[in-house]
Scaffold this motif. Structure first.
Motif, short mmCIF file in Angstrom:
data_model
loop_
_atom_site.label_atom_id
_atom_site.label_comp_id
_atom_site.label_asym_id
_atom_site.label_seq_id
_atom_site.Cartn_x
_atom_site.Cartn_y
_atom_site.Cartn_z
N ASP A 42 -1.10 21.76 0.58
CA ASP A 42 -0.43 22.16 1.82
C ASP A 42 1.04 21.79 1.74
OD1 ASP A 42 -0.12 23.79 4.24
OD2 ASP A 42 -0.03 21.54 5.07
N VAL A 43 1.07 20.57 0.89
CA VAL A 43 2.52 19.90 0.85
C VAL A 43 2.75 19.75 -0.78
CG1 VAL A 43 2.32 18.73 3.23
CG2 VAL A 43 1.18 17.85 1.40
N HIS B 173 0.70 -1.18 -0.09
CA HIS B 173 0.09 0.05 -0.12
C HIS B 173 0.64 1.24 0.16
CE1 HIS B 173 -3.39 -2.81 0.28
NE2 HIS B 173 -2.98 -3.16 1.33
N ALA B 174 1.82 1.20 -0.84
CA ALA B 174 2.80 2.37 -0.92
C ALA B 174 2.28 3.53 -1.35
CB ALA B 174 4.19 1.99 -1.79
N1 LIG Z 1 0.51 18.93 6.64
C1 LIG Z 1 0.74 18.97 7.85
O1 LIG Z 1 0.73 19.92 8.59
C2 LIG Z 1 0.46 17.49 8.33
C3 LIG Z 1 0.25 17.57 9.91
C4 LIG Z 1 0.16 16.44 10.47
C5 LIG Z 1 0.39 15.02 9.64
N2 LIG Z 1 0.57 15.20 8.44
C6 LIG Z 1 0.78 14.18 7.50
O2 LIG Z 1 -0.16 13.25 7.49
C7 LIG Z 1 0.04 12.14 7.41
C8 LIG Z 1 -1.22 11.12 8.41
O3 LIG Z 1 -1.15 11.60 9.66
P1 LIG Z 1 -1.92 10.58 10.71
O4 LIG Z 1 -1.76 11.34 11.89
O5 LIG Z 1 -3.52 10.63 10.27
O6 LIG Z 1 -1.44 9.39 10.34
P2 LIG Z 1 -1.54 7.75 11.09
O7 LIG Z 1 -0.45 6.86 10.72
O8 LIG Z 1 -2.40 7.93 12.35
O9 LIG Z 1 -2.84 7.45 9.85
C9 LIG Z 1 -2.37 7.17 8.53
C10 LIG Z 1 -3.76 6.05 8.08
O10 LIG Z 1 -3.44 5.95 6.63
C11 LIG Z 1 -3.49 4.69 6.34
N3 LIG Z 1 -2.95 4.16 5.15
C12 LIG Z 1 -1.69 3.83 4.93
N4 LIG Z 1 -1.46 3.44 3.36
C13 LIG Z 1 -2.57 3.92 2.93
C14 LIG Z 1 -2.86 3.84 1.50
N5 LIG Z 1 -2.26 3.36 0.56
N6 LIG Z 1 -4.30 4.20 1.25
C15 LIG Z 1 -4.94 4.50 2.34
N7 LIG Z 1 -4.78 4.63 3.55
C16 LIG Z 1 -3.38 4.27 4.02
C17 LIG Z 1 -3.10 3.98 7.52
O11 LIG Z 1 -3.59 2.54 7.61
C18 LIG Z 1 -3.37 4.63 8.79
O12 LIG Z 1 -4.73 4.38 9.23
C19 LIG Z 1 1.15 11.96 8.43
O13 LIG Z 1 1.97 10.64 8.05
C20 LIG Z 1 1.92 13.19 8.00
O14 LIG Z 1 2.77 12.76 6.82
C21 LIG Z 1 0.82 16.39 7.69
#
Ligand SMILES: NC(=O)c1ccc[n+]([C@@H]2O[C@H](COP(=O)([O-])OP(=O)(O)OC[C@H]3O[C@@H](n4cnc5c(N)ncnc54)[C@H](O)[C@@H]3O)[C@@H](O)[C@H]2O)c1
Ligand SMILES: O=C(O)[C@H](O)[C@H](O)COP(=O)(O)O
Length: 387
Positions: A231-232, A182-183
Motif C-alpha cells: 500500500d506504501v 530499532h530503526a
Molecule cells: N497506509 C496507511 O494508510 C497507514 C495508516 C495508518 C498508519 N500507517 C503507518 O503505520 C505505522 C504504524 O501505525 P501505529 O498506529 O500502529 O503506530 P504505533 O506507533 O502505535 O505502533 C508502532 C509500533 O511499532 C513498534 N516498533 C518500532 N520499531 C520497531 C521495529 N524495529 N520492529 C518492530 N516493531 C517496532 C513500536 O514499538 C510500536 O509499538 C504508522 O507509523 C504509519 O506510518 C499507515
C-alpha cells in the motif's frame, strides 16, 4: 488567528473556523511563504514540516491529522518550542480492514484458507495490536514482534528472524525511523526478504522505505512463490511500475483511508488544539459526522460462517477495487510523455478523489436466529453491528 491547512483535511471549517481565518493549500505544495503570517499549521502526511518550512514564520502549533509522524522533524520542532500534535490510532481500524481484505483476496487467489495461516505482525502498536486482537478473535494464530515492547518487559513477543521463519503471512505496522537501535528504514532488505517462508504473503501498509524496494523487486524476480501486497512505496507518489507488476496487490497509500479514520484524525487534532489554547471543546465529531455510506446487509437464515464473514468484510472494503484503479493509473502513466510526472499526479488524484468508504460499525447486519454462534462471534470480532 491564522490557520493554514492541507485541503485534504475533512471538516476543517466545522472544527476550526471559530478560531480564526482559515487558508487551505494542497499539502505537497505548501511553502514557507504561505506561512508568513500563520499561527497554526494543520497537515496530513504529505507535507514535510521542518526548519526550512517554519523558521522565520510565527507558527506555534503544528497538528498532523495522521498516525504517522515521519514527515515532521520532531527534534527541530521541539528545539524551536513549537507544539506538535498527531492523531494516534485515528485510522487504525481502516488499516485492519485493509489487511483483512488482503487476506481474503490472497486466499481466494491461491486457494488457501487464510484462517489457517500463521500471521506475523511486525510492530504491535495502535494498528498491530488491533489487528492481533481481531485475528485472535477470528481464531487465527499470530506471532508478534515488537522489540521496544519486549524490552519494556512485556511478554508474548518473538524476534523478527523467528517470526520470519515461522509466519505464513507477514504484516508490517512499524513507524518509519532512520536511526536508533530499532530503526525501521530498510528493515526488510534482501536477506530478510529471502528468508520469508515458501509461499509466504507479505503485506506492507506502514511506510514505503520500511522495505528496500530494489531488494524486493530482485527477490520477486527470483521467487514466484511469494504474494506481496504493497500500500506504501519507497518513493511515493512515484511508484515503480515494474515492482507494482510483481506485486499481487498494489494500492496508493489508502489502507487507512476510511472516511471515519480521516474524520477522527481531524477531531483528535481539534481537541489537541483546544488543549493547547486551554479552551473546552465546542464541537464533537458525533454531531458533525456525515450520515452517508451507512449500509445494511441481510444474511440468509444460516449462511456458512466463512462465506458470510467474507461477504460482510467485502461490503465495507474490497482491496481489489483500489488495486484495479491503481493499475489503470500506472498503465495510463506509462504511455504519458513524462510517465514519472503522470504517476505522481495520478497517485495523488486517486487519493484526493477516494470513494466514500465507511468502517465495519457503519454496516448493520441482519441475522436470523438460526445463524451459528461462530458466525455471530466472528462478525462481532470484525466490528460489525448485529441485529
Ligand atoms: N497506509 C496507511 O494508510 C497507514 C495508516 C495508518 C498508519 N500507517 C503507518 O503505520 C505505522 C504504524 O501505525 P501505529 O498506529 O500502529 O503506530 P504505533 O506507533 O502505535 O505502533 C508502532 C509500533 O511499532 C513498534 N516498533 C518500532 N520499531 C520497531 C521495529 N524495529 N520492529 C518492530 N516493531 C517496532 C513500536 O514499538 C510500536 O509499538 C504508522 O507509523 C504509519 O506510518 C499507515
Ligand atoms: O499515517 C497515517 O495516518 C496514514 O498513513 C494516513 O492515511 C496518510 O494519509 P495522508 O496524510 O497521506 O492523506
Amino acid at each position: 488567528m491564522h490557520i493554514v491547512a492541507d485541503d485534504n483535511i475533512p471538516l476543517l471549517n466545522a472544527f476550526f473556523s471559530g478560531h480564526g481565518r482559515l487558508s487551505v493549500f494542497p499539502g505537497r505544495q505548501l511553502k514557507a511563504v504561505d506561512l508568513m503570517d500563520a499561527d497554526v499549521l494543520l497537515v496530513r502526511s504529505v507535507t514535510w514540516v521542518d526548519e526550512a518550512l517554519l523558521s522565520g514564520t510565527p507558527v506555534r502549533f503544528v497538528g498532523t491529522c495522521t498516525i504517522g509522524t515521519d514527515h515532521l522533524d520532531l527534534a527541530w520542532l521541539a528545539s524551536a518550542g513549537i507544539q506538535v500534535a498527531s492523531a494516534p490510532g485515528c485510522n487504525a481500524r481502516g488499516v485492519v480492514e485493509y489487511v483483512l481484505s488482503c487476506l481474503l483476496t490472497l486466499a481466494e487467489r491461491t486457494g488457501q484458507r487464510w484462517q489457517e495461516r500463521v500471521v506475523g505482525i511486525v510492530g504491535v502498536g495502535q494498528v498491530g495490536s488491533r489487528l492481533a486482537a481481531t485475528l485472535a478473535a477470528l481464531g487465527v494464530s499470530t506471532l508478534l514482534c515488537d522489540p521496544l515492547r519486549a524490552e519494556a518487559g512485556e511478554p508474548g513477543f518473538v524476534g523478527l528472524e523467528e517470526l520470519l521463519a515461522r509466519a505464513d503471512v507477514v504484516s508490517c505496522h512499524v513507524p518509519l525511523s532512520a536511526s536508533g537501535a530499532h530503526a525501521t528504514r530498510h528493515l526488510f532488505g534482501e536477506q530478510r526478504l529471502q528468508s520469508l517462508r515458501q509461499g509466504a504473503w507479505l503485506i506492507n501498509s506502514s511506510r514505503g522505505p520500511v522495505i528496500d524496494a530494489g531488494a524486493l523487486e530482485h527477490v520477486l524476480s527470483q521467487r514466484n512463490d511469494l504474494q506481496v501486497a504493497l500500500d506504501v512505496w519507497e518513493e511515493e507518489p512515484l511508484v515503480s511500475s515494474s515492482l507494482a507488476a510483481r506485486c499481487a496487490l498494489a494500492t496508493p497509500h489508502v489502507a487507512g483511508y476510511s472516511l471515519d479514520g480521516k474524520l477522527r484524525g481531524t477531531e483528535q487534532i481539534y481537541q489537541a488544539f483546544c488543549d493547547y489554547l486551554g479552551e473546552p471543546f465546542q464541537h464533537q465529531l458525533a454531531n458533525l459526522a456525515p450520515l452517508t455510506g451507512q449500509a445494511r446487509l441481510e444474511l440468509a437464515a444460516s449462511p456458512p460462517a466463512d462465506w458470510a464473514l467474507q461477504k460482510a468484510l467485502r461490503c465495507v472494503y474490497d482491496v481489489r477495487d483500489d488495486d484495479a484503479r491503481m493499475r489503470q493509473m500506472l498503465q495510463q502513466a506509462q504511455t504519458a510523455p513524462d510517465s514519472a510526472a503522470a504517476c505522481r499526479t495520478g497517485f495523488d488524484r486517486l487519493r484526493k478523489n477516494y470513494p466514500l468508504r465507511r468502517e465495519a460499525p457503519l454496516l448493520s447486519i441482519g441475522l436470523s436466529s438460526a445463524a451459528s454462534a461462530d458466525l455471530k462471534t466472528w462478525l462481532q470480532a470484525a466490528g460489525f453491528s448485529l441485529d
